[in-house]
Each structure stands twice: as C-alpha cells, then as structure tokens.
Design an enzyme around this catalytic site. Structure first.
Site, PDB file in Angstrom:
ATOM      1  N   HIS A  76       0.843  -1.199   0.000  1.00 59.34           N
ATOM      2  CA  HIS A  76       0.000   0.000   0.000  1.00 59.34           C
ATOM      3  C   HIS A  76       0.881   1.254   0.000  1.00 59.34           C
ATOM      4  O   HIS A  76       1.774   1.371   0.829  1.00 59.34           O
ATOM      5  CB  HIS A  76      -0.892   0.031   1.254  1.00 59.34           C
ATOM      6  CG  HIS A  76      -2.054  -0.909   1.182  1.00 59.34           C
ATOM      7  ND1 HIS A  76      -3.025  -0.954   2.145  1.00 59.34           N
ATOM      8  CD2 HIS A  76      -2.411  -1.831   0.238  1.00 59.34           C
ATOM      9  CE1 HIS A  76      -3.931  -1.869   1.814  1.00 59.34           C
ATOM     10  NE2 HIS A  76      -3.576  -2.416   0.670  1.00 59.34           N
ATOM     11  N   TYR A 206     -10.093   4.964   6.279  1.00 58.29           N
ATOM     12  CA  TYR A 206     -10.524   5.324   7.637  1.00 58.29           C
ATOM     13  C   TYR A 206     -11.616   6.377   7.494  1.00 58.29           C
ATOM     14  O   TYR A 206     -11.373   7.450   6.930  1.00 58.29           O
ATOM     15  CB  TYR A 206      -9.366   5.928   8.432  1.00 58.29           C
ATOM     16  CG  TYR A 206      -8.259   4.958   8.765  1.00 58.29           C
ATOM     17  CD1 TYR A 206      -8.237   4.282   9.979  1.00 58.29           C
ATOM     18  CD2 TYR A 206      -7.203   4.721   7.878  1.00 58.29           C
ATOM     19  CE1 TYR A 206      -7.215   3.389  10.307  1.00 58.29           C
ATOM     20  CE2 TYR A 206      -6.174   3.828   8.191  1.00 58.29           C
ATOM     21  CZ  TYR A 206      -6.196   3.171   9.409  1.00 58.29           C
ATOM     22  OH  TYR A 206      -5.181   2.281   9.722  1.00 58.29           O
ATOM     23  N   PRO A 298      -6.719  -0.343  17.862  1.00 60.14           N
ATOM     24  CA  PRO A 298      -6.255  -0.774  16.540  1.00 60.14           C
ATOM     25  C   PRO A 298      -6.193   0.330  15.470  1.00 60.14           C
ATOM     26  O   PRO A 298      -5.562   0.127  14.431  1.00 60.14           O
ATOM     27  CB  PRO A 298      -7.258  -1.865  16.141  1.00 60.14           C
ATOM     28  CG  PRO A 298      -8.428  -1.716  17.046  1.00 60.14           C
ATOM     29  CD  PRO A 298      -7.958  -1.042  18.284  1.00 60.14           C
ATOM     30  N   LYS A 302      -0.884  -0.419  14.898  1.00 56.13           N
ATOM     31  CA  LYS A 302       0.453  -0.445  15.498  1.00 56.13           C
ATOM     32  C   LYS A 302       0.751  -1.664  16.376  1.00 56.13           C
ATOM     33  O   LYS A 302       1.911  -1.949  16.668  1.00 56.13           O
ATOM     34  CB  LYS A 302       0.672   0.832  16.348  1.00 56.13           C
ATOM     35  CG  LYS A 302       0.807   2.078  15.541  1.00 56.13           C
ATOM     36  CD  LYS A 302       2.172   2.164  14.871  1.00 56.13           C
ATOM     37  CE  LYS A 302       2.172   3.030  13.641  1.00 56.13           C
ATOM     38  NZ  LYS A 302       2.259   2.338  12.362  1.00 56.13           N
ATOM     39  N   TYR A 390       2.348   6.357  10.342  1.00 51.89           N
ATOM     40  CA  TYR A 390       1.618   5.211   9.779  1.00 51.89           C
ATOM     41  C   TYR A 390       2.587   4.158   9.223  1.00 51.89           C
ATOM     42  O   TYR A 390       2.413   2.968   9.477  1.00 51.89           O
ATOM     43  CB  TYR A 390       0.660   5.704   8.691  1.00 51.89           C
ATOM     44  CG  TYR A 390      -0.231   4.621   8.148  1.00 51.89           C
ATOM     45  CD1 TYR A 390      -1.218   4.050   8.946  1.00 51.89           C
ATOM     46  CD2 TYR A 390      -0.095   4.163   6.846  1.00 51.89           C
ATOM     47  CE1 TYR A 390      -2.043   3.043   8.453  1.00 51.89           C
ATOM     48  CE2 TYR A 390      -0.918   3.164   6.346  1.00 51.89           C
ATOM     49  CZ  TYR A 390      -1.890   2.608   7.153  1.00 51.89           C
ATOM     50  OH  TYR A 390      -2.700   1.618   6.662  1.00 51.89           O
TER      51      TYR A 390
HETATM   52  P1  RFL Z   1      -1.164 -12.369  21.361  1.00 48.55           P
HETATM   53  O1  RFL Z   1      -1.402 -12.408  19.896  1.00 48.55           O
HETATM   54  O2  RFL Z   1      -2.288 -12.041  22.262  1.00 48.55           O
HETATM   55  O3  RFL Z   1      -0.541 -13.770  21.765  1.00 48.55           O
HETATM   56  C1  RFL Z   1      -0.344 -14.163  23.101  1.00 48.55           C
HETATM   57  C2  RFL Z   1      -0.367 -15.673  23.194  1.00 48.55           C
HETATM   58  O4  RFL Z   1      -0.144 -16.063  24.547  1.00 48.55           O
HETATM   59  C3  RFL Z   1      -1.043 -17.108  24.905  1.00 48.55           C
HETATM   60  N1  RFL Z   1      -1.229 -17.130  26.367  1.00 48.55           N
HETATM   61  C4  RFL Z   1      -0.658 -18.054  27.189  1.00 48.55           C
HETATM   62  N2  RFL Z   1       0.150 -19.090  26.946  1.00 48.55           N
HETATM   63  C5  RFL Z   1       0.552 -19.840  28.012  1.00 48.55           C
HETATM   64  N3  RFL Z   1       0.130 -19.602  29.286  1.00 48.55           N
HETATM   65  C6  RFL Z   1      -0.691 -18.566  29.566  1.00 48.55           C
HETATM   66  N4  RFL Z   1      -1.082 -18.351  30.825  1.00 48.55           N
HETATM   67  C7  RFL Z   1      -1.115 -17.742  28.501  1.00 48.55           C
HETATM   68  N5  RFL Z   1      -1.914 -16.653  28.420  1.00 48.55           N
HETATM   69  C8  RFL Z   1      -1.971 -16.305  27.124  1.00 48.55           C
HETATM   70  C9  RFL Z   1      -2.309 -16.758  24.141  1.00 48.55           C
HETATM   71  O5  RFL Z   1      -3.149 -17.895  23.972  1.00 48.55           O
HETATM   72  C10 RFL Z   1      -1.741 -16.240  22.829  1.00 48.55           C
HETATM   73  O6  RFL Z   1      -1.592 -17.272  21.866  1.00 48.55           O
HETATM   74  O7  RFL Z   1       0.008 -11.332  21.715  1.00 48.55           O
HETATM   75  P2  RFL Z   1       1.336 -10.948  20.875  1.00 48.55           P
HETATM   76  O8  RFL Z   1       2.041 -12.185  20.374  1.00 48.55           O
HETATM   77  O9  RFL Z   1       2.085  -9.980  21.699  1.00 48.55           O
HETATM   78  O10 RFL Z   1       0.805 -10.227  19.554  1.00 48.55           O
HETATM   79  C11 RFL Z   1       0.161  -8.985  19.616  1.00 48.55           C
HETATM   80  C12 RFL Z   1      -0.849  -8.835  18.470  1.00 48.55           C
HETATM   81  O11 RFL Z   1      -1.682  -9.986  18.469  1.00 48.55           O
HETATM   82  C13 RFL Z   1      -1.694  -7.553  18.572  1.00 48.55           C
HETATM   83  O12 RFL Z   1      -0.903  -6.465  19.008  1.00 48.55           O
HETATM   84  C14 RFL Z   1      -2.350  -7.162  17.238  1.00 48.55           C
HETATM   85  O13 RFL Z   1      -3.265  -8.147  16.817  1.00 48.55           O
HETATM   86  C15 RFL Z   1      -3.059  -5.805  17.340  1.00 48.55           C
HETATM   87  N6  RFL Z   1      -3.792  -5.439  16.117  1.00 48.55           N
HETATM   88  C16 RFL Z   1      -3.133  -4.888  15.032  1.00 48.55           C
HETATM   89  N7  RFL Z   1      -1.799  -4.708  15.069  1.00 48.55           N
HETATM   90  C17 RFL Z   1      -1.124  -4.252  13.965  1.00 48.55           C
HETATM   91  O14 RFL Z   1       0.108  -4.065  14.044  1.00 48.55           O
HETATM   92  N8  RFL Z   1      -1.769  -3.973  12.765  1.00 48.55           N
HETATM   93  C18 RFL Z   1      -3.135  -4.141  12.647  1.00 48.55           C
HETATM   94  O15 RFL Z   1      -3.663  -3.947  11.553  1.00 48.55           O
HETATM   95  C19 RFL Z   1      -3.870  -4.569  13.820  1.00 48.55           C
HETATM   96  N9  RFL Z   1      -5.201  -4.755  13.759  1.00 48.55           N
HETATM   97  C20 RFL Z   1      -5.190  -5.615  16.058  1.00 48.55           C
HETATM   98  C21 RFL Z   1      -5.883  -5.249  14.850  1.00 48.55           C
HETATM   99  C22 RFL Z   1      -5.902  -6.151  17.126  1.00 48.55           C
HETATM  100  C23 RFL Z   1      -7.285  -6.312  17.047  1.00 48.55           C
HETATM  101  N10 RFL Z   1      -7.946  -6.884  18.163  1.00 48.55           N
HETATM  102  C24 RFL Z   1      -8.789  -8.002  18.078  1.00 48.55           C
HETATM  103  C25 RFL Z   1      -7.594  -6.437  19.487  1.00 48.55           C
HETATM  104  C26 RFL Z   1      -7.242  -5.408  14.753  1.00 48.55           C
HETATM  105  C27 RFL Z   1      -7.953  -5.908  15.862  1.00 48.55           C
HETATM  106  C28 RFL Z   1      -9.453  -6.007  15.731  1.00 48.55           C
HETATM  107  C1  PHB Z   2      -7.045  -4.763   9.700  1.00 46.90           C
HETATM  108  O1  PHB Z   2      -6.886  -5.029   8.504  1.00 46.90           O
HETATM  109  O2  PHB Z   2      -7.466  -5.598  10.515  1.00 46.90           O
HETATM  110  C2  PHB Z   2      -6.729  -3.389  10.168  1.00 46.90           C
HETATM  111  C3  PHB Z   2      -6.210  -2.457   9.289  1.00 46.90           C
HETATM  112  C4  PHB Z   2      -5.907  -1.169   9.740  1.00 46.90           C
HETATM  113  C5  PHB Z   2      -6.129  -0.850  11.067  1.00 46.90           C
HETATM  114  C6  PHB Z   2      -6.646  -1.789  11.943  1.00 46.90           C
HETATM  115  C7  PHB Z   2      -6.953  -3.073  11.502  1.00 46.90           C
HETATM  116  O3  PHB Z   2      -5.836   0.399  11.505  1.00 46.90           O
END
Ligand code: RFL
Ligand code: PHB
Length: 399
Positions: A76, A206, A298, A302, A390
């Site tokens: 992108h 957005y 989100p 980041k 970004y």
């Molecule tokens: P995770 O992915 O939560 O993984 C943690 C793992 O630890 C396990 N766990 C345990 N294991 C053993 N013993 C325990 N007691 C435990 N407790 C937990 C869990 O089962 C899990 O498998 O954390 P990690 O690895 O630090 O990764 C972080 C990311 O997942 C998170 O920051 C992103 O998904 C945030 N996020 C986005 N980030 C971006 O950089 N770009 C995006 O476009 C973006 N979009 C988003 C997002 C997060 C979203 N949600 C659902 C909050 C969009 C959404 C909707």
């Molecule tokens: C996504 O694709 O899940 C997504 C993209 C941009 C954002 C947050 C989530 O800022």
C-alpha cells in the site's frame, strides 16, 4: 510424576511475539521452547491485525520466514480518509520518501512462523495448562505447567513473557514493582471477514461520520476485512450480516458505498478499545514483550508492529548475552522499547480520538474533528506527520 526440561530462553505464548522471538533466537543458535495455553488451531482462528510496517516485514525476512509476505502481501502506497461524505487520499509513499506498508494478515504471519518452527523441529508445547513462573528474580528461574493431570517443570536462563494482555507473566510481577497506565475507550469495533473483493485494494480507508467510525481493509484480493465502531456493550448477535453491510455503507461516501461488494461473513467479532502500558518491561530474568506489556487501540495498526520491534530488541539482547557475554542489551531493553512504545501509543490515541464518535462530545466534538481533518488533508506538515507514523518510525528514530 514430574517431568523436567531445560532451555536457554523459555517463551510463554505462541502469538506473533513468541513465535517471531523463537525464530530469531533459533537463527542465532539460541535454544528456546514455547509454552502456549491454547491449541495451534485456536491461535490461528483469532482474526486480528492486517497491516505490517516495513520494519516488521524486514524482521520476517531476517527470521527466515519472509516468503509468505513477499509472495502474497499487497503493498500500500497510500491511505484514504473519509469525512463529511468525501474521500481524501494521503499519498504516504511520497510523504515519507518512498516508504510503504504491506497488507498481510496476522493469521498468515502466525501460520508462516508455525510452519517454520515445525520444519526446524523447534519445540512448542500447546495446551500447556496452569503455567506458573518461579524465582525469576534469581539466577535460576523455572516454570511449572500441566499437560493433562501431569505437572512438568521447565528450567531456563531467561523467561520471555509473550503471552498477551490477559497472560500470566505480567500478572506474576509483584504489584509494587510495576506501574500501569491505562485508558479504556467508551466504544468497541465490530469486525467482519468476508470472501469478497476489497472495495479499496491499494489503500486502507478510515472514515469519520456522524454515525461513528468505519474502516475498510483487506486480507487479499478476494478476502475483505471491515470494521464499524459499536457500543461497548453491543453483542455480535445483534448484528446480522445485512445490518452490518447497511450500517457500513451509511458511514462511507456514497460513491464508495455503491462499490462495496457484500457477501456472507466468515468471522464476526467485537473488540474493545484500550490504550495500556506497563513499566518497566524487565523484572530480573523475566522480560515482557508485545501485548503482554502494552496495548494500543487498533486505529493506526500499530499493535503487531510494536510487538515485532520489542522482539527485535529482545532477541538482540539475548544474542549479545550469549555470543558477546554482554548484558548491555538486556539492561537497556525496557527503556529502549518504551521510547518507541509511547510514540506509537500517542499516535494510536490521537488517530482514535480524531476518527471516532465520542458519547460525551456530541455535535461540537464532531465539528472539531471535521475541522482538524480538513486542516490535516490540506496541510503538508500534518499529512507528513500522519504518514511517517503510519509507515512506522525508523528503529533508530531519535535514539
Ligand atoms: P497475542 O497475539 O495475544 O498472543 C499471546 C499468546 O499467549 C497465549 N497465552 C498463554 N500461553 C501460556 N500460558 C498462559 N497463561 C497464557 N496466556 C496467554 C495466548 O493464547 C496467545 O496465543 O500477543 P502478541 O504475540 O504480543 O501479539 C500482539 C498482536 O496480536 C496484537 O498487538 C495485534 O493483533 C493488534 N492489532 C493490530 N496490530 C497491527 O500491528 N496492525 C493491525 O492492523 C492490527 N489490527 C489488532 C488489529 C488487534 C485487534 N484486536 C482483536 C484487538 C485489529 C484488531 C481487531
Ligand atoms: C485490519 O486489517 O485488521 C486493520 C487495518 C488497519 C487498522 C486496523 C486493523 O488500523
């Protein structure tokens, strides 16, 4: 019967942080075992991030797992802001001297990292119950966990807490040793995934509208991800696919709305929005990384990217410790990460505040947001600030 194992770095959590840390350490010859509470299938079923900064893509290549994003990611060069029913492209690449972001799902990143671990015969213990951390302030930390009814013990030089916001690692730190900063937003995001072509395959959209925020994203040329702001207490059951598509269209400009291709959802979920930072990120031989230490809303994409840079700093610190017998990286880990984390916290909070409808500001708040958005799209200085945050600030930014 108690079973024991030993490794150099015990990693708790097989999300992107834990898996990427494991891959980077393995590449440098540092032994590691991952303990994960859930099954591998469950980890892969969580639909989350979609946008990767170049720093994150580079790290995947460094870890030896870059071919998925290389072959299937979509570059992108811009983003689009929608407000007052009009679209305003922001040419991110020209504003940042050539930088881009890549649309590639967290699910795919996780799958690539899991396959790489399996291929290299690296140990991941899934469905590890009752994980408990012991003696991490001493030279000899260890972890106990259960597989079925059996208790196991894992001894390690270091423990990496990559277990997300609700994990056990941060919760194991004595309350007096950690300071937590938190802001909970008074709304959530309702997201759906659908096998339909994205309305905007080359830019995330957005949208600020008086009905609330909306976001158009993608996972591939045939799979779309859309979100709408919803009430905090709302339930997925309240939203049929038809209702979701209708509400999404009302929040976009008419031309864009007319181009949305709808279809049955394959996933639908509500995520709460929160800003959170725990300081410090090191407690003796326990190190927190990723969502275990910080959460961003989100907006701005980041979260995963910050997790990846924590892991870069942490793997470098451990590798320095083993190869150069230096603890300098370990000692600076927390302060190095926190500088970058607070910059991303600021950006995510700002973009969230600018794009969402807040219950307590009503019409006035909406007008002020529209004035700021109008200023933003007409000011090169403000557009540049949005663009450089970004795409992600460089790793050595103002170090
Ligand atoms: P995770 O992915 O939560 O993984 C943690 C793992 O630890 C396990 N766990 C345990 N294991 C053993 N013993 C325990 N007691 C435990 N407790 C937990 C869990 O089962 C899990 O498998 O954390 P990690 O690895 O630090 O990764 C972080 C990311 O997942 C998170 O920051 C992103 O998904 C945030 N996020 C986005 N980030 C971006 O950089 N770009 C995006 O476009 C973006 N979009 C988003 C997002 C997060 C979203 N949600 C659902 C909050 C969009 C959404 C909707
Ligand atoms: C996504 O694709 O899940 C997504 C993209 C941009 C954002 C947050 C989530 O800022």
């Amino acid at each position: 019967m108690t079973k024991t194992k030993r490794t150099q770095v015990a990693i708790i959590g097989a999300g992107p942080s834990g898996l990427l840390l494991g891959a980077l350490l393995h590449k440098a010859g540092v032994d590691n075992i991952i303990l994960e509470r859930q099954s591998a299938d469950y980890v892969l079923s969580r639909i989350r991030a979609g946008i990767l900064e170049q720093v994150t893509v580079d790290l995947l290549h460094e870890a030896g797992v870059g071919s998925g994003v290389e072959n299937h990611g979509t570059i992108h060069h811009s983003i689009e802001l929608v407000f007052k029913n009009e679209r305003h492209p922001i040419d991110v690449t020209s504003l940042t001297e050539g930088k881009v972001v890549t649309a590639y799902g967290q699910t795919e990143v996780t799958k690539d990292l899991m396959q790489h671990r399996a291929l290299n015969k690296l140990e991941t213990i899934y469905e590890a119950g009752e994980v408990e951390l012991h003696d991490f302030e001493s030279q000899n930390p260890y972890i106990t966990y259960k597989i079925g009814d059996e208790t196991h013990t894992l001894y390690a030089d270091f423990i990496a807490g990559c277990d997300g916001f609700h994990g056990v690692c941060r919760a194991s730190v004595p309350k007096g040793s950690i300071k937590e900063y938190e802001k909970v937003y008074p709304f959530g995001w309702l997201g759906i995934l659908a096998d339909v072509p994205p309305v905007s395959p080359h830019a995330i959209i957005y949208a600020n509208s008086d009905r609330g925020f909306a976001l158009c994203s993608m996972r591939s040329m045939t799979r779309s991800r859309y979100y709408i702001q919803c009430a905090m207490e709302d339930k997925v059951e309240n939203w049929s696919d038809e209702l979701f598509w209708a509400e999404l269209k009302k929040r976009l400009d008419p031309e864009l709305a007319s181009k949305i291709i709808t279809g049955p959802s394959i996933e639908k979920s509500i995520a709460p929005l929160r800003s959170f930072v725990a300081e410090p990120m090191r407690f003796g031989r326990l190190f927190l990384a990723g969502d275990a230490a910080h959460i961003v809303p989100p907006t701005g994409a980041k979260g995963l990217n910050l997790a990846a840079t924590d892991v870069k700093y942490l793997s470098t610190a451990f590798i320095e410790y083993y190869k150069e017998k230096s603890s300098a990286g370990i000692d600076h880990y927390s302060s190095r990460c926190l500088k970058r984390i607070w910059r991303a916290e600021r950006f995510s909070w700002w973009l969230t505040s600018l794009m969402h409808r807040f219950p307590d500001t009503e019409g006035f708040g909406q007008k002020v947001q529209e004035a700021e958005l109008d200023y933003l799209v007409h000011s090169k200085a403000l557009s540049k600030s949005l663009a450089e945050n970004y795409v992600g600030l460089p790793l050595d930014f103002a170090e």
